[in-house]
Design a protein around this motif. Structure first.
Motif, short mmCIF file in Angstrom:
data_model
loop_
_atom_site.label_atom_id
_atom_site.label_comp_id
_atom_site.label_asym_id
_atom_site.label_seq_id
_atom_site.Cartn_x
_atom_site.Cartn_y
_atom_site.Cartn_z
N GLU A 1 0.13 14.30 0.90
CA GLU A 1 -0.15 13.89 2.27
C GLU A 1 0.34 14.90 3.31
O GLU A 1 -0.24 14.99 4.37
N LEU B 1 2.54 11.79 -4.04
CA LEU B 1 1.96 11.34 -2.76
C LEU B 1 2.55 12.12 -1.59
O LEU B 1 1.82 12.55 -0.68
N LYS B 2 3.88 12.36 -1.63
CA LYS B 2 4.50 13.12 -0.54
C LYS B 2 3.86 14.50 -0.44
O LYS B 2 3.54 14.97 0.64
N THR C 1 5.98 -3.86 3.44
CA THR C 1 5.34 -2.99 4.43
C THR C 1 6.36 -2.54 5.47
O THR C 1 6.97 -3.38 6.14
N GLN C 2 6.55 -1.25 5.56
CA GLN C 2 7.54 -0.73 6.50
C GLN C 2 7.17 -1.11 7.92
O GLN C 2 7.98 -1.62 8.66
N SER C 3 5.91 -0.92 8.29
CA SER C 3 5.48 -1.18 9.67
C SER C 3 5.29 -2.66 9.95
O SER C 3 5.36 -3.09 11.09
N CYS D 1 0.85 -1.19 0.00
CA CYS D 1 0.00 0.00 0.00
C CYS D 1 0.89 1.25 0.00
O CYS D 1 2.02 1.21 0.52
N GLY D 2 0.36 2.33 -0.52
CA GLY D 2 0.99 3.65 -0.38
C GLY D 2 2.42 3.70 -0.92
O GLY D 2 2.71 3.22 -2.02
N GLN E 1 13.55 0.06 1.17
CA GLN E 1 12.80 -0.99 0.45
C GLN E 1 13.32 -1.15 -0.97
O GLN E 1 13.49 -2.26 -1.48
N VAL F 1 -1.58 1.74 9.23
CA VAL F 1 -3.01 1.63 9.01
C VAL F 1 -3.40 0.19 9.33
O VAL F 1 -3.34 -0.70 8.48
N THR G 1 0.28 -3.25 8.39
CA THR G 1 -0.79 -2.76 7.51
C THR G 1 -1.81 -3.87 7.26
O THR G 1 -1.46 -4.93 6.71
N VAL H 1 5.07 10.55 9.65
CA VAL H 1 4.05 9.74 8.98
C VAL H 1 4.42 9.52 7.51
O VAL H 1 4.19 8.45 6.94
N ALA H 2 5.00 10.54 6.89
CA ALA H 2 5.41 10.39 5.49
C ALA H 2 6.65 9.50 5.42
O ALA H 2 7.69 9.81 6.01
N ALA H 3 6.52 8.40 4.71
CA ALA H 3 7.65 7.46 4.60
C ALA H 3 8.73 8.05 3.69
O ALA H 3 8.44 8.49 2.58
N SER I 1 4.95 2.08 0.02
CA SER I 1 5.51 0.73 -0.17
C SER I 1 5.10 0.17 -1.54
O SER I 1 5.84 -0.59 -2.17
#
Ligand code: M6R
Length: 366
Positions: free
Chosen positions: A246, A242-243, A100-102, A53-54, A164, A363, A105, A155-157, A56
């Motif tokens: 957001e 996206l950056k 997924t970084q976290s 997602c996003g 990644q 998320v 998700t 929050v912004a990766a 990633s």
């Protein structure tokens, strides 16, 4: 703990040379790529499918390009939220990669669980690329590449994106070498070029920041921005957009530059800046001619390009310079000015850069 920076996001942008150095160091052992147990699957993998997602998902698109163009492995990329309700038909010998970084998700975890349930025997062919191997993802998948970017608070990766993408380079180069698609010399050349990137990122951060900070003031009244890229830099156009969306709440769209004339060009006028990634490579001339079309519509043109290109200064109103690197590695450098630009636009607007409205760092609900 922000290391003297005003926001975590800015600190994390500046962490990136170190993250890349560390990522390479920890996955290279005696000049060999060491990605752990996943290497045992290489001989049997026929295709790959990536769910994310996003940001990633954008890293995954860069990954797809490299896996297909270098390692010659057919690869598809899916939004995890779409895959989970409409997966492609099951095919054996498919490696499914969750990025997924976290590692938390919900949609990405659900997509991977679904895929696991379709693989009836043996260890599921699931690889996680994550910054949190101790996460729910880590417990779900048998194979993991730890991106080791350090905890990301904004929050912004940013730094996790670079990490990644680096994981995908190593995976694709290793696969290509092990399957004898590239020679040892070629592998060494790829790795040597990759090892030069951290210093090149430092150069961008040191030399381009003042111009980007200034440029950001010109975006105070802007309501729409178009980002263009092609080939391996198309995902970077998406990521730049996206950056901006957001953290600054400015409407932005990323497009493959060749798609402009199929609709989006109707949006262009003086008030809609166009930011184009134009670095040397397969589609360089094509991007420049797409930019000419935008110029004819009086768009304000900002180019992300390398210093060596003499055409660039004449075509764009503003140039954000990146070092000249092999086309294949260019996303690592082109993304940096776009992260900085989004950051300074939001910071000049006085917005809460690290905690943008309506967003959470991970998320965990559908
Ligand atoms: O933790 P994940 O990598 O799975 O997160 C996916 C997205 O929610 C995330 O990348 C989001 O798009 C970021 N806020 C982008 O900066």
């Amino acid at each position: 703990e922000k290391g003297g920076f005003k926001h975590y996001m800015l600190k994390e942008i500046h962490d990136q040379p170190g993250v890349l150095r560390q990522g390479l160091e920890s996955h290279l052992l005696n000049a060999q790529i060491a990605l752990g147990p996943v290497q045992e699957l290489y001989p049997q993998v026929e295709q790959m499918q990536i769910v994310a997602c996003g940001t990633s998902w954008h890293a995954s698109l860069v990954g797809q390009y490299i896996l297909q163009q270098v390692a010659q492995v057919p690869t598809t990329v899916h939004y995890a939220s779409e895959f989970r309700y409409a997966p492609p038909p099951y095919r054996p010998h498919t490696l499914t990669i969750g990025v997924t970084q976290s590692g938390e998700t919900a949609d990405t975890l659900a997509a991977l669980s679904l895929e696991a349930s379709r693989q009836l025997t043996g260890t599921p062919w699931l690889l996680g690329i994550t910054n949190r191997p101790e996460s729910s993802l880590g417990r779900l998948v048998p194979y993991v590449i730890d991106t080791r970017a350090g905890i990301e608070i904004g929050v912004a990766a940013t730094k996790t994106f670079i990490a990644q993408v680096t994981a995908f380079y190593l995976l694709a180069f290793d696969l290509a070498y092990q399957r004898q698609i590239i020679t040892q010399e070629k592998l060494e050349l790829y790795l040597a070029n990759l090892q030069k990137i951290p210093n090149q990122l430092e150069w961008i951060l040191e030399t381009q920041t003042p111009a980007i900070e200034q440029l950001a003031y010109q975006f105070q009244e802007v309501q729409h921005v178009i980002y263009l890229g092609r080939g391996i830099n198309f995902p970077i156009a998406l990521e730049g957009a996206l950056k901006l969306k957001e953290i600054s709440y400015i409407h932005a769209e990323g497009y493959p530059a060749g798609e402009m004339k199929h609709g989006p060009i109707a949006l262009l006028d003086k008030g809609v800046p166009v930011i184009a990634i134009a670095t040397p490579g397969t589609v360089y001339d094509k991007v420049l001619s797409n930019v000419q079309e935008a110029r004819a519509r009086e768009a304000h043109l900002i180019g992300v390009g390398s210093a060596a290109n003499s055409e660039i200064p004449d075509l764009f109103h503003v140039n954000l310079t990146v070092p000249e690197v092999p086309e294949l590695l260019s996303p690592l450098v082109t993304v940096i000015p776009l992260q900085l630009l989004a950051y300074y636009i939001a910071a000049h607007r006085g917005l809460d850069v690290d905690q943008p409205r309506n967003l959470a760092k991970s998320v965990t609900v559908e």
